[in-house]
Design a protein around this motif. Structure first.
Motif, short mmCIF file in Angstrom:
data_model
loop_
_atom_site.label_atom_id
_atom_site.label_comp_id
_atom_site.label_asym_id
_atom_site.label_seq_id
_atom_site.Cartn_x
_atom_site.Cartn_y
_atom_site.Cartn_z
N ASN A 361 0.73 -1.14 0.17
CA ASN A 361 -0.04 0.14 -0.02
C ASN A 361 0.82 1.21 -0.03
OD1 ASN A 361 -2.21 1.28 0.16
ND2 ASN A 361 -2.52 1.52 2.24
N VAL A 362 2.04 1.13 -0.79
CA VAL A 362 2.85 2.42 -1.03
C VAL A 362 3.09 2.52 -2.50
CG1 VAL A 362 4.11 2.15 1.23
CG2 VAL A 362 4.98 1.13 -0.73
N ASP A 363 3.46 3.79 -2.64
CA ASP A 363 3.66 4.03 -4.28
C ASP A 363 5.09 3.68 -4.77
OD1 ASP A 363 1.02 5.52 -4.79
OD2 ASP A 363 2.02 6.98 -3.38
N ALA A 364 6.17 3.58 -3.77
CA ALA A 364 7.29 3.17 -4.14
C ALA A 364 8.16 2.68 -2.72
CB ALA A 364 7.96 4.57 -4.71
N ALA A 365 9.26 2.39 -3.23
CA ALA A 365 10.17 2.21 -1.72
C ALA A 365 11.60 2.46 -2.15
CB ALA A 365 10.00 0.67 -1.65
N LEU A 366 12.36 2.96 -1.07
CA LEU A 366 13.67 3.48 -1.35
C LEU A 366 14.69 3.01 -0.38
CD1 LEU A 366 12.84 7.36 -2.56
CD2 LEU A 366 13.59 5.25 -4.00
N VAL A 367 15.85 2.62 -0.44
CA VAL A 367 16.89 2.27 0.68
C VAL A 367 18.09 2.76 0.00
CG1 VAL A 367 17.36 -0.01 -0.37
CG2 VAL A 367 17.84 0.67 2.25
N GLN A 425 18.74 2.34 -4.10
CA GLN A 425 18.08 1.36 -4.68
C GLN A 425 16.55 1.44 -4.48
OE1 GLN A 425 19.44 -1.52 -5.95
NE2 GLN A 425 21.36 -0.44 -5.85
N ARG A 426 15.88 1.08 -5.58
CA ARG A 426 14.40 1.69 -5.78
C ARG A 426 13.41 0.51 -5.99
NH1 ARG A 426 17.79 4.41 -9.18
NH2 ARG A 426 16.85 3.56 -10.80
N TYR A 427 12.15 0.71 -5.80
CA TYR A 427 11.01 -0.27 -6.21
C TYR A 427 9.86 0.58 -6.85
CZ TYR A 427 6.91 -3.27 -6.11
OH TYR A 427 5.96 -3.90 -6.64
N ASN A 428 9.42 0.47 -7.91
CA ASN A 428 8.50 1.47 -8.52
C ASN A 428 8.85 2.82 -8.81
OD1 ASN A 428 6.59 -0.30 -8.94
ND2 ASN A 428 5.34 -0.01 -7.03
N ALA A 429 10.00 2.96 -9.02
CA ALA A 429 10.70 4.38 -9.26
C ALA A 429 11.63 4.32 -10.09
CB ALA A 429 11.24 4.89 -8.13
N LYS A 434 16.08 11.14 -18.15
CA LYS A 434 16.15 12.06 -16.99
C LYS A 434 14.79 12.37 -16.58
CE LYS A 434 20.27 14.63 -18.54
NZ LYS A 434 20.81 15.75 -18.81
N ALA A 435 13.62 11.75 -17.12
CA ALA A 435 12.26 11.90 -16.32
C ALA A 435 12.02 10.78 -15.62
CB ALA A 435 11.26 11.78 -17.61
N TRP A 436 11.59 11.14 -14.48
CA TRP A 436 11.17 10.05 -13.44
C TRP A 436 9.73 9.64 -13.45
CZ3 TRP A 436 14.72 7.51 -10.57
CH2 TRP A 436 15.83 8.23 -10.11
N TYR A 437 9.64 8.10 -13.09
CA TYR A 437 8.24 7.65 -13.24
C TYR A 437 8.15 6.82 -11.90
CZ TYR A 437 8.23 8.49 -18.11
OH TYR A 437 8.46 9.05 -19.43
N ILE A 438 6.67 6.77 -11.33
CA ILE A 438 6.30 6.34 -10.45
C ILE A 438 5.20 5.40 -10.68
CG2 ILE A 438 5.40 6.41 -7.78
CD1 ILE A 438 8.36 7.45 -8.10
N LYS A 439 5.45 4.06 -10.46
CA LYS A 439 4.57 2.88 -10.80
C LYS A 439 4.20 3.12 -12.33
CE LYS A 439 1.85 1.79 -6.67
NZ LYS A 439 0.56 1.82 -5.97
N GLY A 440 5.27 3.37 -13.05
CA GLY A 440 4.87 3.57 -14.78
C GLY A 440 4.46 4.60 -15.08
#
Length: 505
Positions: A361-367, A425-429, A434-440
């Protein structure tokens, strides 16, 4: 009867006076990049007690045998993060094991400088084996000098070079020298790095007229070893570290060898030198350290002592640390060079698990890559302990509502931090041109996103403009101690177990 006795005596004298043939054989046992004293991958590979059995067997085969570590052994390790007697272990367990194994020579690796100046000094003082380096120096406000061991109030400097003398059964003698340099990839205020190439060349020049042969014991990138080999074409062998996969390369007549990390393999170099012809023959065997090798009892006892400490601490967090939670058919890449510069499959596993911890239930994940401390690849059977090795410092996973504007700055900063611990390190990002996408979908700076962050990232260390007080951080949910996301390691373990069940079905 008297004549027979005289004849036998004559034979004995002749035998005992066997002529020096000018040829001498000796053996090198090479390890590099060893962070774990116990076997890894569910006990299948590695283990310093097994290595010691190989070492003793080689000594029986030829008394002129030397045991080497080509850098990186004090850090990182899970045991090293523990507190024992109120003090972090920080490589103490490794030095104790290596003392018991009677290492003959060790080189500095870049990870030796992960530990503090004071902790490094303690490890140097505790070690019974010689260290060597030509290009790393101890820096203070006023001076630059050699690192040293302190014994009974006396300072014993770490030398630039090392010389060993061998004698065989027929009296052939040889002097061999060693040079060493370390990659300057861990900048610290107390460390000054000289030129790898200039110092290697100067060390060789200092040794070449004092010994019969010179060998390299280095901790640099393979490309740098190859440059050293070009500079010093008379080195028969460079025993190297830093890369974690076994390899043998040749530059002219110079052999460069590197074993697998964590003693999955070791190199056995059997060397023959003819003093008359000045010819050297190096025959190298890559030996797998596996369950078929019996453990040396003395070293195993020390390893068990430390493992008991580890297991006691881990059982406070997780019931069954040795449980196999996943089988990696493709190695999961947690090597520093990879995890701090590009998206890896291990980074994807961790960030997907972070999302899983909040029921996706999140849009992305970052570590941040710097939180992933294993500097190795995980393959085959992966245990809960392995996940603790990957993320030894733990910490919670936070669910954060963040503005799209700040999220874009964070993502861009993490991308530009390539090569450092701040790399994300990313998930869904994802980024395309140079353009960023979240969940596509294109990142909308005016939108609010819900992102799973490792708690370290909200402390403002790696990304200075990101903290729990940042204007673009709208809301933070911190899980309670009873929730899975309270410990990132538990989240990853639970996620891998779920993936294992999916495979089975």
């Amino acid at each position: 009867m008297k004549i027979i006795k005289i004849f036998l005596l004559f034979v004995i004298i002749l035998t005992s006076c066997k002529k020096n043939d000018g040829v001498i054989n000796f053996t090198f046992l090479q390890l590099n990049d060893v962070y774990e004293i116990a076997p890894i991958q569910g006990g299948a590979f590695g283990g310093m007690a097994r290595v010691e059995t190989v070492h003793k067997d080689l000594l029986k085969e030829n008394k002129n045998t030397m045991l080497f570590m080509a850098g990186d052994f004090l850090n990182p390790s899970l045991i090293g993060t523990l507190k024992v007697g109120g003090e972090r272990v920080k490589g103490k367990q490794m030095v104790e094991v290596m003392n018991a194994m009677n290492f003959d020579l060790v080189a500095f690796g870049n990870h030796e400088f992960d530990v503090s100046k004071d902790d490094l000094q303690k490890r140097l003082n505790e070690s019974n084996f010689p260290w060597i380096s030509a290009n790393v120096k101890l820096k203070t406000k006023d001076t630059v000098s050699s690192f040293y061991k302190e014994r009974k109030g006396q300072q014993q400097p770490v030398n630039k070079t090392f010389v060993k003398e061998f004698t065989d059964a027929d009296g052939t003698k040889i002097k061999i020298g060693f040079i060493s340099v370390c990659i300057p990839s861990t900048p610290k205020d107390h460390v000054e790095y000289g030129s790898m190439f200039a110092e290697a060349k100067a060390s060789y020049a200092d040794l070449k007229d004092r010994v019969d042969l010179v060998f390299g014991l280095t901790h640099v990138k393979l490309a740098n070893d190859k440059k050293i080999a070009k500079l010093l074409p008379n080195l028969p062998l460079i025993m190297g570290g830093h890369e974690h996969e076994n390899s043998i390369n040749f530059v002219g007549n110079v052999q460069i060898s590197k074993a697998d990390a964590n003693a999955k393999t070791v190199f056995v170099h059997r060397i023959s030198y003819d003093k008359k012809t000045k010819k050297t023959l190096v025959t190298s065997e890559l030996k797998e350290i596996n369950i078929a090798i019996k453990e040396d009892e003395k070293v195993a006892a020390i390893v068990t002592k430390w493992q008991d400490v580890l297991n006691t601490k881990l059982k406070d967090i997780i019931k069954n640390p040795a449980e196999v939670v996943y089988t990696a058919n493709v190695p999961l890449d947690g090597r520093d060079a990879a995890i701090r510069s590009r998206q890896t499959n291990l980074g994807s596993v961790i960030t997907k698990a972070m999302s899983f911890g909040f029921n996706n239930n999140v849009d992305a994940a970052l570590v941040n890559g710097g939180s992933i401390r294993i500097d190795d690849q995980l393959s085959d059977a992966i245990t809960a302990v392995d996940i603790f090795r990957v993320l030894p410092y733990g910490g919670a996973v936070l669910k954060v509502d963040i503005t799209g504007r700040l999220l874009k700055r964070v993502l861009q900063y993490g991308k530009l931090a390539k090569g450092t611990g701040a790399y994300l390190q990313r998930y869904n990002a994802t980024v395309v041109d140079k353009a960023w996408y979240i969940k596509g979908k294109s990142l909308n700076e005016a939108k609010t996103y819900t992102v799973a962050f490792s708690d370290y990232l909200l402390k403002g260390f790696d990304i200075p403009f990101l903290s729990d007080k940042s204007a673009g951080v709208l809301k933070i949910y911190k899980p309670s101690e009873k929730e899975l996301s309270a410990d990132i390691r538990k989240v990853v373990i639970a996620y891998l177990k779920l993936e294992t069940k999916k495979r089975a079905n």
